[in-house]
Design an enzyme around this catalytic site. Structure first.
Site: not given
Length: 331
Positions: A159, A241, A270, A288
């Site tokens: 990514i 994260r 979260e 998210h």
């Protein structure tokens, strides 16, 4: 052949994928999409051979102790910090994730969040919706440029590389990165990226993007000390994260304008969000959703299902996250 293995699908997923699983397994699903407590999850897993999970289900030693039949947990996510991997391996439970299928979609979103943060899009939209826009002014919501600026990426996996390519090739950005291990020369050339130390990256980058996996060692990779190294005109984006950024320290830095702005798609604890982050204006907050395109979420769910099917038919999981665990006898 014995009877079909029993699996738990812990959250609501695409109905056709549930039906596909039913052709291979006895399935208990959760179409109401309620998030179970750890005790409730353990109770449902007590008679299950496998599970299909998302990041909201923690698989730890206590849950494993209550699920003696459990042999595989397939996570519909590339991350698996909801797995206590050592405990799973010790219990003979295979873990899997869904890498690769979300790389480009997540990189798209990461770059979109970078752009929205740098150009103050969320802040200006709130201003407009509140009816405060009465005239144009030369400095109204003037943010930072993206083209020609320096992009710093911490975590240069697939990514991170995707974000680097977008920045270098699409926007003429100078790309620097910090990673546990340096990329090969060919990949560096493809990404037009230069490896630097973490401190140099933080001091130099106009835009810092976090794409590293969460581990205990990565906890608060960006805290007050790291934020103090950044330029006052710099932005910070986290699509990795929660817990990689000290959210409380970030809120202070934003309020005091020690950095220009931040964009977060992930948060400590979260779905709870640190309340101070909700009160600073120079923030873009998303729940998210970096992998949330329909094709990608379908691909993630399909790969998690494929992992379950391949494990129980004896081929072994396609994308394991711990050492191989033999499939149970009798299936």
């Amino acid at each position: 052949m014995g009877s079909k293995p029993r699996i738990l699908v812990a959250r609501a997923i695409f109905p056709d994928i549930v039906e596909r699983l039913r052709t291979h397994f006895e399935v208990e699903d959760n179409p109401g999409d309620g998030i179970w407590t750890p005790d409730a999850l353990a109770a449902r897993l007590a008679d299950k051979d496998g599970a299909f999970t998302t990041g909201s289900e923690r698989i730890d030693a206590a849950v494993l102790a209550a699920a003696p039949r459990l042999r595989i947990v397939a996570n519909m996510a590339v991350g698996y910090n909801n797995f206590e991997v050592d405990a799973m391996t010790a219990a003979g439970v295979q873990g899997t994730n869904t890498p690769d299928v979300l790389t480009e979609t997540t990189a798209d979103f990461g770059f979109a969040l970078l752009m929205a943060t740098a150009r103050r899009m969320a802040e200006s939209e709130r201003y407009l919706r509140a009816g405060l826009w009465t005239q144009w002014s030369y400095d109204m919501f003037a943010g930072g440029d993206i083209h020609g600026s320096t992009l710093g990426i911490i975590g240069m996996g697939r990514i991170g590389q995707g974000i680097a390519r977008r920045g270098a090739h699409g926007f003429g950005m100078k790309v620097i990165y910090h990673n546990r291990s340096r990329l090969g020369a060919k990949l560096e050339a493809e990404c037009k990226a230069r490896h630097v130390g973490k401190e140099e990256l933080l001091r130099t980058a106009d835009h810092v993007v976090l794409v590293l996996p969460y581990t205990p060692a990565a906890h608060h990779t960006i805290g007050a000390a790291e934020l103090a190294l950044m330029k006052p005109t710099a932005t910070l984006v986290n699509i990795a994260r929660g817990g990689i950024v000290d959210d409380a320290a970030l809120a202070v830095a934003l309020r005091e304008r020690r950095i220009a702005a931040a964009g977060l798609d992930v948060f400590e604890g979260e779905p709870r969000v640190h309340p101070d982050l909700l009160t600073v204006p120079n923030m873009v907050l998303t729940p998210h959703i970096a992998s949330a395109s329909v094709p990608t979420r379908r691909a993630m769910a399909s790969l998690a299902a494929d992992n379950l099917i391949a494990f129980f038919d004896g081929r072994g999981p396609l994308t394991p996250v711990n050492r191989p665990v033999a499939h149970p006898r009798g299936y």
